[in-house]
Design a protein around this motif. Structure first.
Motif, PDB file in Angstrom:
ATOM      1  N   VAL A 157       0.709  -1.147   0.063  1.00 42.62           N
ATOM      2  CA  VAL A 157      -0.102   0.080   0.126  1.00 42.62           C
ATOM      3  C   VAL A 157       0.868   1.348  -0.059  1.00 42.62           C
ATOM      4  CG1 VAL A 157      -0.218   0.087   2.365  1.00 42.62           C
ATOM      5  CG2 VAL A 157      -2.049   1.089   1.321  1.00 42.62           C
ATOM      6  N   PHE A 158       2.057   1.118   0.458  1.00 43.53           N
ATOM      7  CA  PHE A 158       3.078   2.400   0.476  1.00 43.53           C
ATOM      8  C   PHE A 158       3.702   2.209  -0.831  1.00 43.53           C
ATOM      9  CE2 PHE A 158       2.802   1.195   5.428  1.00 43.53           C
ATOM     10  CZ  PHE A 158       1.857   2.055   5.467  1.00 43.53           C
ATOM     11  N   VAL A 159       3.180   2.830  -2.100  1.00 41.51           N
ATOM     12  CA  VAL A 159       3.508   2.851  -3.238  1.00 41.51           C
ATOM     13  C   VAL A 159       4.797   3.905  -3.576  1.00 41.51           C
ATOM     14  CG1 VAL A 159       1.647   1.825  -4.360  1.00 41.51           C
ATOM     15  CG2 VAL A 159       1.724   4.215  -3.788  1.00 41.51           C
ATOM     16  N   TYR A 160       5.244   4.808  -2.577  1.00 42.37           N
ATOM     17  CA  TYR A 160       6.270   5.636  -2.687  1.00 42.37           C
ATOM     18  C   TYR A 160       7.623   4.873  -2.817  1.00 42.37           C
ATOM     19  CZ  TYR A 160       9.226   9.635  -2.529  1.00 42.37           C
ATOM     20  OH  TYR A 160       9.971  10.793  -2.993  1.00 42.37           O
ATOM     21  N   ASP A 161       7.704   3.689  -1.970  1.00 47.41           N
ATOM     22  CA  ASP A 161       8.955   3.257  -1.796  1.00 47.41           C
ATOM     23  C   ASP A 161       9.509   2.421  -2.813  1.00 47.41           C
ATOM     24  OD1 ASP A 161       9.438   4.433   0.928  1.00 47.41           O
ATOM     25  OD2 ASP A 161       8.153   2.883   1.793  1.00 47.41           O
ATOM     26  N   ALA A 216      12.518   4.590  -1.850  1.00 49.05           N
ATOM     27  CA  ALA A 216      12.532   5.707  -2.125  1.00 49.05           C
ATOM     28  C   ALA A 216      12.132   6.654  -1.137  1.00 49.05           C
ATOM     29  CB  ALA A 216      11.319   5.779  -3.636  1.00 49.05           C
ATOM     30  N   GLY A 217      11.706   6.319  -0.047  1.00 43.53           N
ATOM     31  CA  GLY A 217      11.486   6.783   1.075  1.00 43.53           C
ATOM     32  C   GLY A 217      12.645   7.490   1.464  1.00 43.53           C
ATOM     33  N   ASP A 218      13.939   7.342   1.159  1.00 41.49           N
ATOM     34  CA  ASP A 218      15.161   7.845   1.243  1.00 41.49           C
ATOM     35  C   ASP A 218      15.557   8.882   0.223  1.00 41.49           C
ATOM     36  OD1 ASP A 218      16.194   6.858   3.984  1.00 41.49           O
ATOM     37  OD2 ASP A 218      16.634   5.044   2.988  1.00 41.49           O
ATOM     38  N   MET A 219      14.514   9.115  -0.574  1.00 44.80           N
ATOM     39  CA  MET A 219      14.743  10.057  -1.921  1.00 44.80           C
ATOM     40  C   MET A 219      13.816  11.155  -1.854  1.00 44.80           C
ATOM     41  SD  MET A 219      15.540   7.084  -4.444  1.00 44.80           S
ATOM     42  CE  MET A 219      16.588   5.747  -4.013  1.00 44.80           C
ATOM     43  N   TYR A 220      14.142  12.383  -2.280  1.00 43.01           N
ATOM     44  CA  TYR A 220      13.199  13.338  -2.568  1.00 43.01           C
ATOM     45  C   TYR A 220      13.954  14.453  -3.411  1.00 43.01           C
ATOM     46  CZ  TYR A 220      15.012  16.812   0.959  1.00 43.01           C
ATOM     47  OH  TYR A 220      15.966  17.738   1.535  1.00 43.01           O
ATOM     48  N   ALA A 271      10.061  -8.296   4.268  1.00 45.16           N
ATOM     49  CA  ALA A 271       8.551  -8.228   3.898  1.00 45.16           C
ATOM     50  C   ALA A 271       8.133  -7.501   2.972  1.00 45.16           C
ATOM     51  CB  ALA A 271       8.072  -7.932   5.332  1.00 45.16           C
ATOM     52  N   ARG A 272       9.123  -6.579   2.128  1.00 46.55           N
ATOM     53  CA  ARG A 272       8.888  -5.748   1.108  1.00 46.55           C
ATOM     54  C   ARG A 272       9.367  -6.271  -0.208  1.00 46.55           C
ATOM     55  NH1 ARG A 272       7.997   0.388   2.309  1.00 46.55           N
ATOM     56  NH2 ARG A 272       6.540   0.036   0.640  1.00 46.55           N
ATOM     57  N   ARG A 273      10.080  -7.603  -0.078  1.00 47.72           N
ATOM     58  CA  ARG A 273      10.758  -8.004  -1.195  1.00 47.72           C
ATOM     59  C   ARG A 273       9.403  -8.295  -2.319  1.00 47.72           C
ATOM     60  NH1 ARG A 273      16.290  -9.178  -0.927  1.00 47.72           N
ATOM     61  NH2 ARG A 273      17.210  -7.892   0.118  1.00 47.72           N
ATOM     62  N   GLY A 274       9.703  -8.043  -3.529  1.00 46.52           N
ATOM     63  CA  GLY A 274       8.875  -8.166  -4.647  1.00 46.52           C
ATOM     64  C   GLY A 274       7.879  -6.987  -4.842  1.00 46.52           C
ATOM     65  N   GLU A 275       7.953  -6.113  -4.061  1.00 44.09           N
ATOM     66  CA  GLU A 275       6.876  -4.898  -4.265  1.00 44.09           C
ATOM     67  C   GLU A 275       7.286  -4.300  -5.545  1.00 44.09           C
ATOM     68  OE1 GLU A 275       6.173  -2.207  -1.147  1.00 44.09           O
ATOM     69  OE2 GLU A 275       6.244  -3.977   0.447  1.00 44.09           O
ATOM     70  N   CYS A 300       3.952   8.306   1.708  1.00 44.17           N
ATOM     71  CA  CYS A 300       4.263   6.930   1.653  1.00 44.17           C
ATOM     72  C   CYS A 300       3.332   6.049   0.418  1.00 44.17           C
ATOM     73  CB  CYS A 300       4.254   6.147   2.752  1.00 44.17           C
ATOM     74  SG  CYS A 300       5.431   6.741   4.045  1.00 44.17           S
ATOM     75  N   MET A 301       1.938   6.695   0.678  1.00 44.71           N
ATOM     76  CA  MET A 301       0.835   6.116  -0.024  1.00 44.71           C
ATOM     77  C   MET A 301       0.757   6.380  -1.333  1.00 44.71           C
ATOM     78  SD  MET A 301      -2.167   5.607   2.708  1.00 44.71           S
ATOM     79  CE  MET A 301      -2.438   7.133   3.341  1.00 44.71           C
ATOM     80  N   THR A 302       1.478   7.333  -1.814  1.00 46.01           N
ATOM     81  CA  THR A 302       1.566   7.984  -3.143  1.00 46.01           C
ATOM     82  C   THR A 302       2.729   7.795  -4.047  1.00 46.01           C
ATOM     83  OG1 THR A 302       1.961  10.299  -2.064  1.00 46.01           O
ATOM     84  CG2 THR A 302      -0.406   9.693  -2.620  1.00 46.01           C
ATOM     85  N   ARG A 303       2.832   7.512  -5.310  1.00 50.76           N
ATOM     86  CA  ARG A 303       3.928   7.380  -6.122  1.00 50.76           C
ATOM     87  C   ARG A 303       3.591   8.391  -7.220  1.00 50.76           C
ATOM     88  NH1 ARG A 303       8.092   8.657  -7.085  1.00 50.76           N
ATOM     89  NH2 ARG A 303       8.504   7.297  -5.159  1.00 50.76           N
ATOM     90  N   PRO A 304       4.113   9.459  -7.142  1.00 47.76           N
ATOM     91  CA  PRO A 304       3.913  10.470  -8.079  1.00 47.76           C
ATOM     92  C   PRO A 304       4.184  10.003  -9.532  1.00 47.76           C
ATOM     93  CG  PRO A 304       4.787  11.652  -6.134  1.00 47.76           C
ATOM     94  CD  PRO A 304       4.829  10.103  -5.813  1.00 47.76           C
ATOM     95  N   ILE A 305       3.522  10.158 -10.433  1.00 54.02           N
ATOM     96  CA  ILE A 305       3.863   9.692 -11.871  1.00 54.02           C
ATOM     97  C   ILE A 305       4.126  11.074 -12.715  1.00 54.02           C
ATOM     98  CG2 ILE A 305       2.921   8.600 -13.856  1.00 54.02           C
ATOM     99  CD1 ILE A 305       1.281   6.949 -12.168  1.00 54.02           C
ATOM    100  N   LEU A 306       3.383  12.181 -12.347  1.00 50.12           N
ATOM    101  CA  LEU A 306       3.488  13.376 -13.311  1.00 50.12           C
ATOM    102  C   LEU A 306       3.445  14.586 -12.546  1.00 50.12           C
ATOM    103  CD1 LEU A 306       3.688  14.748 -16.052  1.00 50.12           C
ATOM    104  CD2 LEU A 306       1.052  14.666 -16.205  1.00 50.12           C
TER     105      LEU A 306
END
Length: 291
Positions: free
Chosen positions: A81-85, A134-138, A103-107, A283-289
């Motif tokens: 659900v935390f698609v930013y990472d 990606a939580g370590d990136m901005y 526990a996040r391998r494969g996401e 965390c719950m958003t993955r910006p695309i544009l």
């Protein structure tokens, strides 16, 4: 330059208008699914409330003008659900990352598939021993990405991401994160900072890298300090939907008031359940544009 509004993808900012964004609905079901969340280090969630709060969050994004790409839950991966990472999106497309947390391998592969279906090309993948969230990136500015070197993001990943982003003329600044609670817990660079507009951020100073604070000051970026109590409820996890317009958890009243005093337009949602997984609106958003 920011991404063209005629494109369906492209990101060079953490605060430019969020035109298109991916989210993933949370995993729901019975006691076995609750156990999966607990194994991923969540406090025990109420899955019905989690789903309802997530739906409300998505509707708020749409109300604020974002085109939301909704992806299905991934069986066995509650943190999905935390698609930013799992993926970082730059000017030319997606970079698939590899999680250090078992526990996040494969996401990453699941999210890359969803983004490719939405028309976002993949421009790179981490290989070898590289791990990163990606939580370590901005984006510090349109030509610079900050990367936190941490228990989640190692030097191999920093080197590989730097090489991929260089093709778009993007530089990388690296900041080391403290030990905090250790490798079993989540401390991302963006646990300590959320950009709000080009000249303003929110920061949890106690865990923020000193070099990052010095870089912000050098750039003329002011910050609002998040207090200890609201740090725990993810008051430092704020999503800019456009410069000076943010979405954040409704419990973080003092941080919201401080933002309003700086002229920021604040929108809130009920984040009580997603907070149990240490994941806020970023965390719950993955910006695309972003325009």
């Amino acid at each position: 330059m920011t991404a063209s509004t005629t494109s369906s993808y492209g990101v060079r900012s953490s605060v430019a208008p969020l035109l298109r964004v991916a989210v993933r609905r949370p995993l729901t079901g019975g006691p076995d699914v609750v156990a999966q969340y607990e194994a991923a280090h969540w406090q025990t969630p109420d899955l019905d409330r989690l789903a309802a709060q997530h739906a409300g969050f998505v509707q708020t994004l749409r109300d604020l003008g974002s085109d939301v790409v909704e992806l299905d839950p991934v069986p066995g991966l509650p943190d999905a659900v935390f698609v930013y990472d799992p993926v970082f999106v730059g000017p030319s497309g997606s970079i698939e990352l590899v999680a250090a947390k078992e526990a996040r391998r494969g996401e990453g592969a699941h999210l890359i598939a969803g983004l490719e279906s939405a028309g976002v090309p993949t421009v790179g993948r981490l290989v070898g021993d590289a791990t990163a969230d990606a939580g370590d990136m901005y984006w510090m500015d349109e030509d610079t990405v900050a990367i936190g070197r941490s228990y989640r993001t190692n030097q191999d990943a920093v080197d590989q991401v730097r090489g991929i982003l260089a093709a778009d003329g993007v530089k990388v600044e690296v900041f080391d994160l403290p030990h905090d609670l250790g490798p079993e817990y989540c401390l991302h660079l963006m646990s300590t900072i959320s950009p709000v507009r080009e000249d303003l951020a929110v920061v949890y100073e106690k865990l923020a890298p000193v070099a990052m604070l010095q870089s912000l000051a050098k750039r003329g970026i002011e910050w609002i300090v998040v207090d200890d109590e609201e740090y725990v409820t993810l008051g430092c996890n704020i999503l800019a939907v456009r410069p000076g317009v943010v979405l954040m958890g409704e419990r973080n009243v003092r941080t919201a008031d401080a933002l309003r005093e700086k002229g920021v337009e604040v929108h809130t949602f009920d984040s009580e359940q997603s907070d149990k997984g240490e994941g806020g609106p970023t965390c719950m958003t993955r910006p695309i544009l972003r325009a």
